[in-house]
Design an enzyme around this catalytic site. Structure first.
Site, PDB file in Angstrom:
ATOM      1  N   GLY A  71       0.725  -1.123   0.000  1.00 40.05           N
ATOM      2  CA  GLY A  71      -0.013   0.141   0.044  1.00 40.05           C
ATOM      3  C   GLY A  71       0.927   1.439  -0.060  1.00 40.05           C
ATOM      4  CG  ASN A 150      -4.456   4.167   9.563  1.00 32.37           C
ATOM      5  OD1 ASN A 150      -4.832   5.276   9.269  1.00 32.37           O
ATOM      6  ND2 ASN A 150      -3.358   3.977  10.255  1.00 32.37           N
ATOM      7  CD  GLN A 178      -6.676  -0.016   7.714  1.00 33.32           C
ATOM      8  OE1 GLN A 178      -7.527  -1.000   8.209  1.00 33.32           O
ATOM      9  NE2 GLN A 178      -5.548  -0.490   8.189  1.00 33.32           N
ATOM     10  CB  SER A 198      -2.139  -2.671   1.583  1.00 32.25           C
ATOM     11  OG  SER A 198      -1.486  -3.527   2.145  1.00 32.25           O
ATOM     12  N   GLY A 199      -2.615  -5.987   0.107  1.00 33.26           N
ATOM     13  CA  GLY A 199      -2.750  -7.263   0.342  1.00 33.26           C
ATOM     14  C   GLY A 199      -2.941  -7.780   1.560  1.00 33.26           C
ATOM     15  CG  HIS A 200      -0.083  -6.363   5.017  1.00 36.65           C
ATOM     16  ND1 HIS A 200      -0.139  -6.125   6.157  1.00 36.65           N
ATOM     17  CD2 HIS A 200       0.519  -5.436   4.302  1.00 36.65           C
ATOM     18  CE1 HIS A 200       0.367  -5.035   6.602  1.00 36.65           C
ATOM     19  NE2 HIS A 200       0.617  -4.542   5.357  1.00 36.65           N
ATOM     20  CB  THR A 236      10.140 -10.477 -12.118  1.00 38.16           C
ATOM     21  OG1 THR A 236      11.051 -10.327 -13.181  1.00 38.16           O
ATOM     22  CG2 THR A 236       9.353 -11.887 -12.516  1.00 38.16           C
ATOM     23  CB  CYS A 324       3.159   3.361  11.465  1.00 42.24           C
ATOM     24  SG  CYS A 324       2.047   2.461  10.416  1.00 42.24           S
TER      25      CYS A 324
HETATM   26  C1  PLP Z   1      -1.569  -0.128   6.486  1.00 39.74           C
HETATM   27  C2  PLP Z   1      -1.513   1.053   5.661  1.00 39.74           C
HETATM   28  C3  PLP Z   1      -1.018   1.283   4.745  1.00 39.74           C
HETATM   29  C4  PLP Z   1       0.344   0.921   4.072  1.00 39.74           C
HETATM   30  O1  PLP Z   1       0.150  -0.172   3.577  1.00 39.74           O
HETATM   31  P1  PLP Z   1       1.348  -1.455   3.449  1.00 39.74           P
HETATM   32  O2  PLP Z   1       0.945  -2.409   2.410  1.00 39.74           O
HETATM   33  O3  PLP Z   1       1.594  -1.782   4.855  1.00 39.74           O
HETATM   34  O4  PLP Z   1       2.450  -0.555   3.000  1.00 39.74           O
HETATM   35  C5  PLP Z   1      -1.413   2.683   4.085  1.00 39.74           C
HETATM   36  N1  PLP Z   1      -2.481   3.161   4.444  1.00 39.74           N
HETATM   37  C6  PLP Z   1      -3.082   2.650   5.230  1.00 39.74           C
HETATM   38  C7  PLP Z   1      -4.607   3.384   5.785  1.00 39.74           C
HETATM   39  C8  PLP Z   1      -2.949   1.694   5.942  1.00 39.74           C
HETATM   40  O5  PLP Z   1      -3.776   1.112   6.951  1.00 39.74           O
END
Ligand code: PLP
Length: 385
Positions: A71, A150, A178, A198-200, A236, A324
């Site tokens: 993200g 977030n 989020q 973001s995937g995670h 890649t 963070c």
């Molecule tokens: C977690 C988060 C990100 C960053 O995403 P990553 O994949 O960890 O770099 C950016 N914006 C928000 C609102 C998030 O919660």
């Protein structure tokens, strides 16, 4: 000891179906999707299907997607990409409650000569679309405002913000990391020009993200090299990451209503239970205009880092502010921007629920929390009850 994970806004566990979906790519399917031989062809089909699943989840076409490493990269690509594609050092508008992956990009661009306006929020964490309208100047090149916060879960009035910006012909980027999987993300309906994912944060592994770029938006590349992602992002392809992200989007789409209802019920159980058992607790963020999984509460007369530590010792994972900034003991910039007094910011705890949480887990938290808060309050010189 039991382990109860209530920090899903920091990262989510990998969903078992997502783990299953990548197994063939760990065991044998290893090709480079750009290769035209059998090894490449073996992964190219599933790779494209996964991209299509991500696009379907956000109401976009696949050619509007640029797959990224996270993200943060998507935010960097969107904001720096617009800034460097502009002919002169244009003005950028963002808000004071953005994730560091937007705020620090803007601060960096300020050092490069780009003027930035950081819009305030109200007490519930909302940006006023009229403030966006008023902040736009002749040289404004971008508005970047997140969809869901977030830390508090507050959902911004993105459609109205887009209307305000588009009246003056200014494109809008939105950090939707989020929002995905928690509320409907309909990019066409919202009208945004760029959006980050973001995937995670949606039960896929770390190391994959996506940037949506509406057709016709001029954007410089962030990573130069090969011609992957239609020439917009070299490197890649992260086949495993994208297969997983695609599966996660498919699951989120198929179970959206069920999960929203479930998360809302669990969160109400947690909130009502806490308010029943503990005095002097304050809800931070918008009471209704918010994602279903997030609960940010200030426990007056308690230092949130101490409470986090007490809960951790009982096997409960929560967060003080955002992942963070944790460890720094700095009050949250989001809560401060909402006008919440310093001591209350430092008493704030974020509970962020996920698909795997159960009522029984919430009840265990409700058993443990009053004692933990009580013990810390007894040690506080300010607490008189
Ligand atoms: C977690 C988060 C990100 C960053 O995403 P990553 O994949 O960890 O770099 C950016 N914006 C928000 C609102 C998030 O919660």
């Amino acid at each position: 000891m039991r382990r109860i994970y209530l920090d899903n806004n920091a990262t989510t566990p990998i969903h078992p179906d997502v783990a299953e979906s990548i197994r063939p790519f760990l065991n044998g399917l290893f090709g480079n999707p750009s290769s035209t031989h059998f090894a490449g062809r073996d992964v190219k089909g599933p790779y494209d299907a996964a991209r299509a699943a991500i696009a379907a989840m956000i109401g976009a076409t696949t050619d509007a997607l640029v797959i990224t490493s996270c993200g943060s990269e998507a935010n960097n690509h969107a904001i720096k990409g617009i800034a460097y594609a502009a002919r002169s050092k244009g003005h950028i508008i963002t808000s004071t409650v953005e994730h560091p992956a937007v705020l620090n990009v803007c601060r960096y661009l300020e050092t490069q000569g780009f003027p930035v306006t950081y819009l305030p929020v109200d007490g519930l964490g909302l940006v006023d679309p009229d403030d966006v309208r008023d902040a736009i100047r002749k040289d404004t090149i971008l508005v970047s405002i997140m969809y869901a916060n977030n830390e508090t879960g507050t959902v911004m009035p993105i459609r109205q913000i887009v209307e305000a910006a588009h009246e003056k012909g200014v494109p809008v980027h939105s950090d939707m990391v989020q929002a995905l999987g928690k509320i409907a993300v309909d990019l066409k309906g919202l009208g945004v020009d760029l959006a980050s994912f973001s995937g995670h944060k949606v039960y896929a592994p770390k190391g994959v993200g996506a940037l949506y770029v509406r057709e016709g938006i001029a954007l410089d590349n962030l990573i130069h090299g090969g011609h992957q992602e239609e020439g917009r992002r070299a490197g890649t392809e992260n086949v495993i990451g994208i297969i997983a992200f695609g599966k996660a989007c498919e699951l989120a789409g198929a179970h959206a209503e069920e999960h929203t209802a479930r998360l809302e019920a669990l969160r109400s159980r947690l909130l009502d239970g806490i308010l029943d058992r503990i005095d002097d607790v304050r809800l931070n963020g918008h009471p209704t205009q918010r994602v279903p999984n997030t609960l940010n509460l200030s426990f007056e007369f308690v230092e949130s880092e101490s409470l986090l530590f007490s809960l951790d010792r009982k096997g409960i994972a929560v967060s003080a502010g955002s992942a963070c900034s944790s460890g720094s003991n700095e009050p949250s910039h989001v809560l401060l921007a909402m006008g919440i007094p310093g001591p209350l910011c430092q008493s704030a705890l974020r509970f962020s629920l996920g698909w795997g949480n159960t009522e029984e887990e919430i009840d265990y938290v409700l058993e443990v929390l009053p004692g933990a808060v009580g013990r810390l309050r007894e040690m506080s010189p300010f607490y008189r009850k």
